[in-house]
Scaffold this motif. Structure first.
Motif, short mmCIF file in Angstrom:
data_model
loop_
_atom_site.label_atom_id
_atom_site.label_comp_id
_atom_site.label_asym_id
_atom_site.label_seq_id
_atom_site.Cartn_x
_atom_site.Cartn_y
_atom_site.Cartn_z
N PHE A 28 0.84 -1.21 0.00
CA PHE A 28 0.00 0.00 0.00
C PHE A 28 0.87 1.25 0.00
O PHE A 28 0.65 2.19 -0.78
CB PHE A 28 -0.93 -0.01 1.22
CG PHE A 28 -1.75 1.24 1.38
CD1 PHE A 28 -2.83 1.49 0.54
CD2 PHE A 28 -1.44 2.17 2.37
CE1 PHE A 28 -3.59 2.65 0.69
CE2 PHE A 28 -2.19 3.32 2.52
CZ PHE A 28 -3.27 3.57 1.68
N PHE A 29 1.90 1.24 0.85
CA PHE A 29 2.81 2.38 0.91
C PHE A 29 3.59 2.52 -0.39
O PHE A 29 3.77 3.63 -0.91
CB PHE A 29 3.77 2.19 2.09
CG PHE A 29 4.74 3.32 2.27
CD1 PHE A 29 4.30 4.59 2.64
CD2 PHE A 29 6.10 3.12 2.09
CE1 PHE A 29 5.20 5.63 2.82
CE2 PHE A 29 7.00 4.16 2.25
CZ PHE A 29 6.54 5.42 2.63
N PHE A 30 4.04 1.41 -0.94
CA PHE A 30 4.76 1.44 -2.22
C PHE A 30 3.90 2.05 -3.33
O PHE A 30 4.39 2.83 -4.15
CB PHE A 30 5.17 0.02 -2.62
CG PHE A 30 6.45 -0.46 -1.98
CD1 PHE A 30 7.13 0.33 -1.08
CD2 PHE A 30 6.96 -1.71 -2.27
CE1 PHE A 30 8.30 -0.11 -0.48
CE2 PHE A 30 8.14 -2.16 -1.70
CZ PHE A 30 8.81 -1.36 -0.80
N ALA A 31 2.63 1.68 -3.37
CA ALA A 31 1.75 2.19 -4.42
C ALA A 31 1.60 3.71 -4.34
O ALA A 31 1.60 4.41 -5.36
CB ALA A 31 0.38 1.52 -4.33
N ILE A 32 1.51 4.22 -3.12
CA ILE A 32 1.41 5.68 -2.92
C ILE A 32 2.67 6.36 -3.43
O ILE A 32 2.62 7.35 -4.19
CB ILE A 32 1.18 6.02 -1.44
CG1 ILE A 32 -0.18 5.50 -0.97
CG2 ILE A 32 1.29 7.52 -1.20
CD1 ILE A 32 -0.42 5.69 0.51
#
Length: 424
Positions: A404-408
């Motif tokens: 999730f953090f990577f996608a942001i």
């Protein structure tokens, strides 16, 4: 009762042929949407330019050097300035070959990098599946596809090609396929200067595992790409080390950049404004940093009472806030120091070749004489993605939070690149 469509979808994602491709396509959709749609709607930011809808959006920063090499060839003068001879030849040579089929540079460069990257994902997936487990393979592939610097595998850079060639060289050496090791390793050293760390990796691994002399020969043959480029520099510019000397325009000296690392750590803890002014001009940054650290300590101190799930989500939220506060210096620091710790922590679970290559490549980063683009350079070390994948396969909750953090960050990096703002 689980819907039949959901079961079918899960089965497809477990398929060896589909999963790496799905990770590639999903990450590309985020990158392309951010660059071609979101960025074009935002206008021109301060210090950047308005993004346009088209292939040109993939052609910026280092891409201009690959364009000049592919279209006009190399240039160099011993004047202490940066020249395109600093960029290694295999990628622009392949791009030039694709251009000969009638494609413009923007299309050819983008296609080469993206196609090489999807091949790299399959190579990593199959390698980790064989050496660890299918769960570790899926997570390692997801990390490689969604890690924010994977942006550079979608634009006209060498990341996709280098990841493919270095991974193939490492995997074939581990499997004692030395002819393939020599070929892929030579191509890797002709793609990026960081490919040189493959040589000590193979030599050390051969010594530790007491391999036959042919393993040492394959290790030394890996340098062929670099040696041929040096011969070209000697014949064309009368300087066999022109590709090193041309780096002076960007990196004046080699060695550990103490000031650069100190600056990054101070930017994280006290803020860029306070560092630039030399005094506490903005007290809010260090105050917020102290609050985040204090909350992190409380989470750790009372982790037994609050439970694993609440603690994990709490740390994820705190890290997100810390990234908002500190930005790129935090990502650069975590990429290198966090990667080194992860390799050491998992050194007994990872293969010997994976660990040695990771530490050799990180060592090269530390003595490179600079601290910019650290997250991009560290991303090119496939050992780090494999190590993180192995870790997340054992802690899936961390894995989903990480994705999730990577996608942001991936979307953020993509918008910034499209606007020609510095990424990294």
């Amino acid at each position: 009762m689980v819907p039949k469509q959901l079961v079918l979808k899960k089965d497809l994602l477990k398929n060896d042929l589909i999963f790496p491709g799905a990770m590639w396509l999903g990450s590309r959709m985020v990158i392309w949407s951010a660059m071609l749609l979101i960025a074009t709607l935002l206008g021109a930011p301060p210090g950047g330019k308005a993004a346009t809808f088209g292939w040109d959006v993939f052609d910026a920063w280092d891409s201009i050097h690959y364009r000049s090499i592919a279209t006009s060839g190399y240039e160099y003068m011993a004047d202490g300035k940066g020249h395109n001879i600093a960029f290694f030849p295999l990628f622009p040579l392949i791009v030039r070959g694709v251009m000969s089929l009638g494609f413009p540079f923007e299309v050819a460069g983008t296609l080469v990098n993206n196609i090489a990257f999807i091949a790299a994902l399959y190579c990593v997936y199959l390698w980790v599946k064989e050496s660890h487990s299918i769960q570790a393979a899926r997570w390692a592939t997801a990390v490689l596809a969604w890690c924010p610097p994977s942006l550079f595998t979608a634009v006209i850079y060498t990341e996709g090609l280098y990841l493919l060639l270095s991974t193939m060289a490492l995997r074939t050496f581990e499997e004692h396929q030395y002819s393939w090791t020599a070929l892929c390793g030579a191509m890797a050293t002709a793609t990026r200067p960081t490919g040189i760390v493959l040589i000590p990796t193979f030599l050390i691994a051969a010594w530790k595992e007491r391999r036959s002399p042919i393993a040492y020969s394959a290790a030394l043959a890996t340098s062929t790409g670099l040696l041929l480029f040096s011969v070209y520099c000697a014949l064309e510019f009368d300087d066999p080390l022109a590709f090193i000397n041309a780096q002076r325009g960007w990196r004046a000296t080699l060695g550990f950049d103490w000031l650069g690392w100190l600056k990054m750590l101070m930017q994280i803890t006290v803020g860029t404004t306070n560092w630039n002014h030399g005094y506490l001009k903005n007290p809010l940054h260090p105050l917020l940093f102290a609050i985040i650290v204090a909350l992190g300590y409380l989470l750790w101190r009372y982790r037994q009472q609050w439970g694993a799930a609440k603690v994990d989500y709490g740390f994820a939220i705190l890290f997100l806030f810390l990234w908002i506060l500190a930005g790129d210096p935090l990502i650069n620091t975590v990429s290198v120091l966090g990667g080194a710790y992860l390799l050491w922590y998992l050194r007994k679970q990872l293969t010997l070749v994976t660990v040695i290559y990771g530490f050799c490549a990180l060592g090269l980063i530390l003595v490179s004489g600079g601290t910019w683009s650290l997250n991009r350079i560290a991303y090119g070390i496939v050992s780090l993605s494999i190590a993180l994948g192995v870790l997340l396969s054992r802690q899936p909750r961390w894995g989903y939070l990480t994705m999730f953090f990577f996608a942001i960050l991936l979307a953020s990096f993509s918008v910034r690149f499209a606007q020609e703002l510095w990424v990294g």
